[in-house]
Design an enzyme around this catalytic site. Structure first.
Site, PDB file in Angstrom:
ATOM      1  N   ASP A  43     -36.560  28.345  27.360  1.00  0.00           N
ATOM      2  CA  ASP A  43     -35.884  27.397  26.471  1.00  0.00           C
ATOM      3  C   ASP A  43     -36.788  26.236  26.031  1.00  0.00           C
ATOM      4  O   ASP A  43     -36.348  25.340  25.314  1.00  0.00           O
ATOM      5  CB  ASP A  43     -34.598  26.880  27.134  1.00  0.00           C
ATOM      6  CG  ASP A  43     -33.487  26.661  26.137  1.00  0.00           C
ATOM      7  OD1 ASP A  43     -33.566  27.194  25.014  1.00  0.00           O
ATOM      8  OD2 ASP A  43     -32.521  25.940  26.489  1.00  0.00           O
ATOM      9  N   ASP A  67     -23.791  22.715  27.136  1.00  0.00           N
ATOM     10  CA  ASP A  67     -24.736  23.816  26.920  1.00  0.00           C
ATOM     11  C   ASP A  67     -25.298  23.797  25.490  1.00  0.00           C
ATOM     12  O   ASP A  67     -26.253  24.511  25.200  1.00  0.00           O
ATOM     13  CB  ASP A  67     -24.055  25.159  27.212  1.00  0.00           C
ATOM     14  CG  ASP A  67     -25.048  26.293  27.419  1.00  0.00           C
ATOM     15  OD1 ASP A  67     -26.247  26.014  27.563  1.00  0.00           O
ATOM     16  OD2 ASP A  67     -24.603  27.457  27.453  1.00  0.00           O
ATOM     17  N   ARG A 123     -29.758  20.727  20.467  1.00  0.00           N
ATOM     18  CA  ARG A 123     -29.611  19.852  19.303  1.00  0.00           C
ATOM     19  C   ARG A 123     -29.595  18.379  19.705  1.00  0.00           C
ATOM     20  O   ARG A 123     -29.955  17.514  18.908  1.00  0.00           O
ATOM     21  CB  ARG A 123     -28.356  20.247  18.513  1.00  0.00           C
ATOM     22  CG  ARG A 123     -27.059  20.017  19.215  1.00  0.00           C
ATOM     23  CD  ARG A 123     -25.921  20.863  18.647  1.00  0.00           C
ATOM     24  NE  ARG A 123     -26.039  22.267  19.020  1.00  0.00           N
ATOM     25  CZ  ARG A 123     -25.191  23.231  18.636  1.00  0.00           C
ATOM     26  NH1 ARG A 123     -24.149  22.937  17.863  1.00  0.00           N
ATOM     27  NH2 ARG A 123     -25.374  24.475  19.017  1.00  0.00           N
ATOM     28  N   LYS A 156     -23.727  28.060  32.468  1.00  0.00           N
ATOM     29  CA  LYS A 156     -23.862  29.421  31.955  1.00  0.00           C
ATOM     30  C   LYS A 156     -23.502  30.425  33.042  1.00  0.00           C
ATOM     31  O   LYS A 156     -23.643  30.138  34.225  1.00  0.00           O
ATOM     32  CB  LYS A 156     -25.332  29.678  31.559  1.00  0.00           C
ATOM     33  CG  LYS A 156     -25.795  28.987  30.297  1.00  0.00           C
ATOM     34  CD  LYS A 156     -27.247  29.358  30.006  1.00  0.00           C
ATOM     35  CE  LYS A 156     -27.758  28.686  28.752  1.00  0.00           C
ATOM     36  NZ  LYS A 156     -27.053  29.060  27.523  1.00  0.00           N
ATOM     37  N   GLU A 170     -27.235  21.726  24.277  1.00  0.00           N
ATOM     38  CA  GLU A 170     -28.107  20.584  24.594  1.00  0.00           C
ATOM     39  C   GLU A 170     -29.332  20.493  23.703  1.00  0.00           C
ATOM     40  O   GLU A 170     -29.898  19.416  23.528  1.00  0.00           O
ATOM     41  CB  GLU A 170     -28.540  20.667  26.066  1.00  0.00           C
ATOM     42  CG  GLU A 170     -29.763  21.543  26.351  1.00  0.00           C
ATOM     43  CD  GLU A 170     -29.581  23.028  26.031  1.00  0.00           C
ATOM     44  OE1 GLU A 170     -28.418  23.463  25.941  1.00  0.00           O
ATOM     45  OE2 GLU A 170     -30.589  23.734  25.852  1.00  0.00           O
TER      46      GLU A 170
HETATM   47  N1  BES Z   1     -30.759  27.846  25.021  1.00  0.00           N
HETATM   48  C1  BES Z   1     -29.503  28.274  24.533  1.00  0.00           C
HETATM   49  C2  BES Z   1     -29.613  29.327  23.423  1.00  0.00           C
HETATM   50  C3  BES Z   1     -30.186  30.661  23.812  1.00  0.00           C
HETATM   51  C4  BES Z   1     -29.346  31.699  24.135  1.00  0.00           C
HETATM   52  C5  BES Z   1     -31.540  30.876  23.791  1.00  0.00           C
HETATM   53  C6  BES Z   1     -29.868  32.938  24.465  1.00  0.00           C
HETATM   54  C7  BES Z   1     -32.074  32.108  24.119  1.00  0.00           C
HETATM   55  C8  BES Z   1     -31.226  33.145  24.455  1.00  0.00           C
HETATM   56  C9  BES Z   1     -28.743  27.083  23.970  1.00  0.00           C
HETATM   57  O1  BES Z   1     -29.003  25.871  24.567  1.00  0.00           O
HETATM   58  C10 BES Z   1     -27.298  27.368  24.163  1.00  0.00           C
HETATM   59  O2  BES Z   1     -26.877  27.451  25.280  1.00  0.00           O
HETATM   60  N2  BES Z   1     -26.547  27.457  23.066  1.00  0.00           N
HETATM   61  C11 BES Z   1     -25.171  27.703  23.133  1.00  0.00           C
HETATM   62  C12 BES Z   1     -24.490  26.813  22.126  1.00  0.00           C
HETATM   63  C13 BES Z   1     -22.989  26.848  22.211  1.00  0.00           C
HETATM   64  C14 BES Z   1     -22.523  26.194  23.491  1.00  0.00           C
HETATM   65  C15 BES Z   1     -22.442  26.120  21.013  1.00  0.00           C
HETATM   66  C16 BES Z   1     -24.932  29.169  22.813  1.00  0.00           C
HETATM   67  O3  BES Z   1     -25.602  29.686  21.917  1.00  0.00           O
HETATM   68  O4  BES Z   1     -24.122  29.789  23.481  1.00  0.00           O
HETATM   69 ZN    ZN Z   2     -30.809  25.669  25.468  1.00  0.00          ZN
HETATM   70 MN    MN Z   3     -27.803  25.563  26.279  1.00  0.00          MN
END
Ligand code: BES
Ligand code: ZN
Ligand code: MN
Length: 495
Positions: free
Chosen positions: A282, A341, A345, A271, A343
């Site tokens: 998270d 990222d 799921r 990230k 992760e």
């Molecule tokens: N933990 C994040 C989602 C998240 C984002 C939670 C902002 C709280 C605030 C999750 O693991 C994630 O990184 N999701 C990605 C998925 C993508 C790579 C398909 C996302 O939402 O960018």
């Molecule tokens: Zn996450």
């Molecule tokens: Mn993630």
């Protein structure tokens, strides 16, 4: 019980004020906390105090009754703190929770106060306990301490005997929300899979819930490929926690599953640095399940509840999962990891598959799953996906308890985007849009047929990076604990 309710090895806890319930006004009531509203003009309740010129006194101080307004007056030698509920024809439970939440923050330095309530004890107590919460972490004691109320503020809630059960219920719901906040607020150098599993075990031990903690060797031997894939980049190995609340005679069974990523760097699909620290939240889905299960036990709900909590730290390293790796989930479904990222799921799929093996009647799952949830619904409203009837019920329950929630679809056309040339499914879809729904669809593959289930995406609602409002503090909010508690109560009552 006095907050903090559970004695657990966290480096710091939040604080809140102290409440107690009595059935007659005490001899030393301290300040009087009086609700006021806005009608044609200022409206004050007709009470002994109201009769003695309270309206005039408050008006002279400029009180209007608007929501969140706090006015202090001295009346016949007694301190009166009036709190505004807003328009008198729009007062509902949430207005009371928000107003008492604002009130709680205005009570710093007030040692003793009494509130008699016409609006139902539950919302008042939830508002006070939740709104009075503050978390200072490992900050050394300093000058700004006086700005927050703490356990030296004692509030007596006066009701009749018939309100006692409502009071106890509200305290349980609020305190389990505060527990979830404390867990989420704890920095990831203190809260990692092993320490988190230990803390959950401590909570379980203190509320009559059975606990099993499965370590990385167990996960390896038993095929939990999703949890292992996410955890393998970290020096701190993953865990799977299983909690059981099984009251004698319970006929209905519920499985709870919650995302427990103790920190999400994104892994090799790293990230950006900005706001990455917020990824301590998270594990908010799992913290909510710990809170909800502890409340179910405290309230002695007549329903069998088991929680499956996959805990892992998503880190980049020489041992981390790479984009393109193919993993095998618990139960055998294979997945191509195109983005490390995505992760959540991966760990949830294993936990859902394991929970589904026991064929629970209901499966409730919560996760800070996608940034797309924030894009779709903002940072206060949770998305609810899953079996249509239960989905709509849970979304409605969320709105009624003040944790806004909205039903979202699982789309058949996205099924095509699940295909991978080298595995049964892929962990990210091929399009720029609908990311939240695709994540829900991924999870749906692991739910047993015939199980009524919901997935709550609380990426926004679990963490408040904006300002304090009503009874919601900055940082961890404790969402969706109260939605889950209310849903478990409905299930226990036969829906
Ligand atoms: N933990 C994040 C989602 C998240 C984002 C939670 C902002 C709280 C605030 C999750 O693991 C994630 O990184 N999701 C990605 C998925 C993508 C790579 C398909 C996302 O939402 O960018
Ligand atoms: Zn996450
Ligand atoms: Mn993630």
């Amino acid at each position: 019980m006095t907050y903090p309710t559970f004695n657990v090895s966290l480096p710091a806890r939040g604080r809140t004020l102290h409440t107690e319930f009595v059935t007659s006004v005490p001899a030393d009531p301290g300040a009087a906390l009086v609700p006021v509203a806005k009608g044609e003009g200022l409206e004050v309740p007709v009470t002994a105090l109201g009769a003695g010129g309270l309206l005039e006194a408050l008006e002279s101080m400029g009180a209007t009754g608007k929501a969140g307004e706090i006015t202090r007056v001295l009346l016949d030698g007694r301190v009166v703190i009036a709190f505004g509920l807003g328009d008198s024809d729009e007062i509902d439970d949430e207005a009371v929770r928000r107003a008492t939440g604002s009130l709680a923050r205005a009570l710093s330095g007030v040692p003793r106060a009494t509130i008699t309530t016409e609006f139902g004890v539950g919302p008042v107590v939830e508002g006070l306990l939740l709104g009075g919460y503050s978390y200072a972490g490992l900050k050394n004691p300093g000058e700004d301490d006086a700005e927050t109320p703490d356990s030296t503020t004692r509030i007596t809630v006066v009701g009749d005997e018939g309100n006692r059960a409502d009071y106890d219920r509200a305290v349980a719901a609020a305190e389990s929300t505060l527990l979830a906040r404390d867990l989420v607020n704890t920095p990831a150098n203190f809260l990692y899979p092993e320490s988190y599993a230990e803390i959950i075990s401590q909570v379980a031990g203190q509320c009559g819930v059975q606990v099993e903690v499965f370590d990385e060797d167990y996960l390896e031997k038993n095929g939990f490929g999703g949890i292992l894939a996410v955890g393998r980049g970290s020096a701190r190995p993953p865990r799977l926690v299983h909690l059981t609340w099984h009251p004698a005679g319970a006929a209905t069974s519920v499985a709870l599953v919650g995302k427990g990523i103790t920190f999400d760097t994104g892994g090799i699909s790293l990230k950006p640095a900005s706001k990455m620290e917020e990824m301590i939240s998270d594990m908010g889905g799992s913290a909510a399940m710990v809170g909800a299960l502890s409340a179910a036990a405290r309230l002695n709900l007549n329903v069998r509840v088991e929680a499956w909590l996959p805990l892992a730290e998503n880190m980049p390293s020489g041992s981390a999962t790479r984009p393109g790796d193919v993993i095998t989930h618990y139960g055998g479904i294979t997945s191509e990891v195109l983005n490390t990222d995505a992760e959540g799921r991966l760990v949830l799929a294993d936990a859902i598959a394991r929970a589904s093996e026991d064929h629970p009647d209901y499966l409730l799952e919560a996760a800070t799953l996608t940034g797309a949830q924030l894009v779709a619904l903002g940072n206060r409203t949770a998305a609810v996906m899953g079996s249509e009837e239960l989905r709509d019920l849970v979304a409605g329950i969320g709105r009624s308890v003040g944790e806004p929630a909205w039903a979202m679809p699982l789309l058949e056309e996205q099924e095509e985007e699940m295909t991978s040339p080298v595995a049964d499914i892929r962990n990210v879809h091929n399009a720029r849009t609908g990311g939240m729904l695709y994540a829900g669809l991924y999870l749906s593959r692991f739910v047993a047929d015939g199980t009524q289930w919901v997935h709550l995406d609380v990426a926004g609602p679990a963490w408040n990076s904006a300002g304090t409002y009503g009874y919601t503090p900055k940082r961890a909010t404790g969402a969706p604990v109260r939605t889950l508690v209310a849903t478990l109560e409905r299930i226990a009552a036969g829906l």
